[in-house]
Design a protein around this motif. Structure first.
Motif, PDB file in Angstrom:
ATOM      1  N   LYS A  63       0.856  -1.186   0.000  1.00  0.00           N
ATOM      2  CA  LYS A  63       0.000   0.000   0.000  1.00  0.00           C
ATOM      3  C   LYS A  63       0.894   1.238   0.000  1.00  0.00           C
ATOM      4  CE  LYS A  63      -4.214   1.681   2.275  1.00  0.00           C
ATOM      5  NZ  LYS A  63      -5.126   1.460   3.425  1.00  0.00           N
ATOM      6  N   VAL A  64       0.770   2.045  -1.038  1.00  0.00           N
ATOM      7  CA  VAL A  64       1.673   3.178  -1.225  1.00  0.00           C
ATOM      8  C   VAL A  64       0.898   4.486  -1.272  1.00  0.00           C
ATOM      9  CG1 VAL A  64       3.480   4.173  -2.672  1.00  0.00           C
ATOM     10  CG2 VAL A  64       3.243   1.683  -2.523  1.00  0.00           C
ATOM     11  N   PHE A  65       1.340   5.462  -0.492  1.00  0.00           N
ATOM     12  CA  PHE A  65       0.766   6.804  -0.500  1.00  0.00           C
ATOM     13  C   PHE A  65       1.448   7.623  -1.588  1.00  0.00           C
ATOM     14  CE2 PHE A  65       1.223  11.254   0.765  1.00  0.00           C
ATOM     15  CZ  PHE A  65      -0.093  11.623   0.991  1.00  0.00           C
ATOM     16  N   VAL A  66       0.641   8.349  -2.379  1.00  0.00           N
ATOM     17  CA  VAL A  66       1.196   9.200  -3.432  1.00  0.00           C
ATOM     18  C   VAL A  66       0.642  10.609  -3.282  1.00  0.00           C
ATOM     19  CG1 VAL A  66       1.426   9.615  -5.905  1.00  0.00           C
ATOM     20  CG2 VAL A  66       1.439   7.262  -5.032  1.00  0.00           C
ATOM     21  N   ALA A  67       1.537  11.586  -3.147  1.00  0.00           N
ATOM     22  CA  ALA A  67       1.154  12.996  -3.148  1.00  0.00           C
ATOM     23  C   ALA A  67       1.514  13.579  -4.506  1.00  0.00           C
ATOM     24  CB  ALA A  67       1.871  13.748  -2.035  1.00  0.00           C
ATOM     25  N   GLY A  68       0.555  14.230  -5.142  1.00  0.00           N
ATOM     26  CA  GLY A  68       0.775  14.759  -6.481  1.00  0.00           C
ATOM     27  C   GLY A  68       0.350  13.790  -7.561  1.00  0.00           C
ATOM     28  N   GLY A  69      -0.522  12.846  -7.210  1.00  0.00           N
ATOM     29  CA  GLY A  69      -0.881  11.781  -8.129  1.00  0.00           C
ATOM     30  C   GLY A  69      -1.960  12.100  -9.133  1.00  0.00           C
ATOM     31  N   SER A  70      -2.450  13.330  -9.186  1.00  0.00           N
ATOM     32  CA  SER A  70      -3.551  13.654 -10.109  1.00  0.00           C
ATOM     33  C   SER A  70      -3.070  14.057 -11.494  1.00  0.00           C
ATOM     34  CB  SER A  70      -4.414  14.777  -9.528  1.00  0.00           C
ATOM     35  OG  SER A  70      -3.657  15.963  -9.363  1.00  0.00           O
ATOM     36  N   THR A 133       5.528  13.725  -5.483  1.00  0.00           N
ATOM     37  CA  THR A 133       5.963  14.422  -6.686  1.00  0.00           C
ATOM     38  C   THR A 133       5.440  15.858  -6.672  1.00  0.00           C
ATOM     39  OG1 THR A 133       4.018  13.773  -7.989  1.00  0.00           O
ATOM     40  CG2 THR A 133       5.877  12.237  -7.965  1.00  0.00           C
ATOM     41  N   LEU A 134       5.074  16.340  -5.486  1.00  0.00           N
ATOM     42  CA  LEU A 134       4.490  17.671  -5.366  1.00  0.00           C
ATOM     43  C   LEU A 134       5.435  18.739  -5.913  1.00  0.00           C
ATOM     44  CD1 LEU A 134       3.032  17.421  -1.753  1.00  0.00           C
ATOM     45  CD2 LEU A 134       1.700  17.524  -3.882  1.00  0.00           C
ATOM     46  N   GLY A 135       4.875  19.672  -6.653  1.00  0.00           N
ATOM     47  CA  GLY A 135       5.694  20.748  -7.192  1.00  0.00           C
ATOM     48  C   GLY A 135       4.841  21.855  -7.764  1.00  0.00           C
ATOM     49  N   SER A 136       5.482  22.990  -8.006  1.00  0.00           N
ATOM     50  CA  SER A 136       4.776  24.146  -8.552  1.00  0.00           C
ATOM     51  C   SER A 136       5.543  24.680  -9.754  1.00  0.00           C
ATOM     52  CB  SER A 136       4.643  25.243  -7.486  1.00  0.00           C
ATOM     53  OG  SER A 136       5.930  25.679  -7.060  1.00  0.00           O
ATOM     54  N   GLN A 137       4.921  25.627 -10.441  1.00  0.00           N
ATOM     55  CA  GLN A 137       5.567  26.299 -11.564  1.00  0.00           C
ATOM     56  C   GLN A 137       6.137  27.630 -11.079  1.00  0.00           C
ATOM     57  OE1 GLN A 137       5.694  24.808 -14.604  1.00  0.00           O
ATOM     58  NE2 GLN A 137       4.541  23.085 -13.761  1.00  0.00           N
ATOM     59  N   ALA A 138       7.160  28.102 -11.765  1.00  0.00           N
ATOM     60  CA  ALA A 138       7.768  29.386 -11.391  1.00  0.00           C
ATOM     61  C   ALA A 138       6.747  30.511 -11.453  1.00  0.00           C
ATOM     62  CB  ALA A 138       8.940  29.689 -12.308  1.00  0.00           C
ATOM     63  N   SER A 139       5.763  30.370 -12.351  1.00  0.00           N
ATOM     64  CA  SER A 139       4.758  31.417 -12.548  1.00  0.00           C
ATOM     65  C   SER A 139       3.592  31.337 -11.572  1.00  0.00           C
ATOM     66  CB  SER A 139       4.210  31.346 -13.979  1.00  0.00           C
ATOM     67  OG  SER A 139       3.653  30.063 -14.228  1.00  0.00           O
ATOM     68  N   ASP A 140       3.517  30.280 -10.785  1.00  0.00           N
ATOM     69  CA  ASP A 140       2.401  30.119  -9.851  1.00  0.00           C
ATOM     70  C   ASP A 140       2.395  31.238  -8.817  1.00  0.00           C
ATOM     71  OD1 ASP A 140       1.693  27.846 -11.165  1.00  0.00           O
ATOM     72  OD2 ASP A 140       2.358  26.448  -9.610  1.00  0.00           O
TER      73      ASP A 140
END
Length: 292
Positions: A63-70, A133-140
């Protein structure tokens, strides 16, 4: 702030020792804590059907938790985990993402915000590995008083894993962080410096405070959304490795690293030597890391 977090972790450890909860190898906690329950109105669960994918490698996590999976790399990671026979708990922010992921057999989609620590901890409770894999864009645009999700969200995932005794963690960041800073072209680094700085802070927390955790940090190069090539590599030539890589190939390397004990407490750059890119150094070669 880190002192308060360390105190919280130590309190959990002492409580676990007193209760003789020795079910999980030591990090900063033992057995998962059921301090947060996910309501049926904010989650959707599909029962995993029996298939040949369940007869996979011996190290496969249940069972693996994933953040940023959408979306992006995270979505590819979810799909490959299911193919690998694991159940997945995916933390998502929108109803649309929850509905879409919840229709996949073996995925529990939980609606919540990675900025909220208790939501992250509650969703992760019961998982034996975590991938972010959470992350943002420079423009956010970042709300006043908030830090980038690249640090805040990833830090919440890391802390929750330590509290819950989830000892296997993979953090996906980017080339340009830490020892790979010099590999990034100066113009690219300048544009992404705020994002890279936030990601590097999350890396530093994992490296410095979670020495008993089996973590792995993967720093992809320039991301492209195309079919997997199968020629991408992990390399520890962090000072030089630069180039492009398809998102599905990153996910494939994440899964391979997850199940490879020799990647524990290691940092990698991820590139595809077969893809031409403006950032590539002509004639440059990088030593692939051999996964066990």
């Amino acid at each position: 702030m880190h002192i308060l977090k360390m105190n919280r972790l130590m309190i959990t450890l002492v409580g676990a020792l007193l209760c003789c909860q020795c079910m999980i190898p030591l990090t900063f906690g033992f057995a998962p804590l059921s301090s947060f329950s996910v309501s049926s109105s904010t989650s959707s669960l599909s029962r995993r059907s029996k298939s040949s994918t369940e007869t996979t490698c011996l190290h496969a996590f249940k069972k693996v938790f994933v953040a940023g999976g959408s979306r992006g790399v995270g979505r590819c990671v979810v799909e490959k985990l299911i193919e690998n026979g694991s159940e997945v708990v995916a933390l998502v922010r929108s109803d649309e993402a929850m509905t879409e992921l919840g229709q996949i057999d073996g995925v529990l989609a939980v609606k919540g915000d990675a900025y909220d620590y208790k939501t992250v901890e509650g969703a992760m409770d019961g998982c034996d590995a975590a991938i972010t894999t959470l992350g943002s864009q420079a423009s956010d645009e970042i709300e006043v008083g908030k830090k980038r999700i690249d640090y805040e969200g990833n830090n919440n995932v890391i802390e929750a894993a330590g509290i819950l005794g989830c000892t296997r963690v993979i953090l996906v960041t980017s080339i340009g962080c830490g020892s790979s800073k010099d590999a990034a072209p100066p113009a690219m680094f300048e544009v992404l410096k705020d994002v890279l700085s936030a990601k590097q802070r999350a890396e530093n927390i994992l490296i410095k405070y979670y020495t008993n955790m089996n973590w792995t940090i993967i720093r992809p190069g320039g991301l492209k959304t195309e079919a997997m090539t199968g020629t991408a590599i992990l390399t520890q030539d962090s000072a030089n490795a630069i180039g492009s890589i398809h998102r599905e190939d990153v996910a494939d390397l994440v899964l391979k690293a997850l199940n490879s004990p020799n990647t524990h407490r290691q940092i990698f750059s991820a590139v595809d030597p077969e893809i031409s890119a403006a950032t590539n150094v002509e004639g440059a070669t990088y030593q692939p890391f051999v996964l066990e």
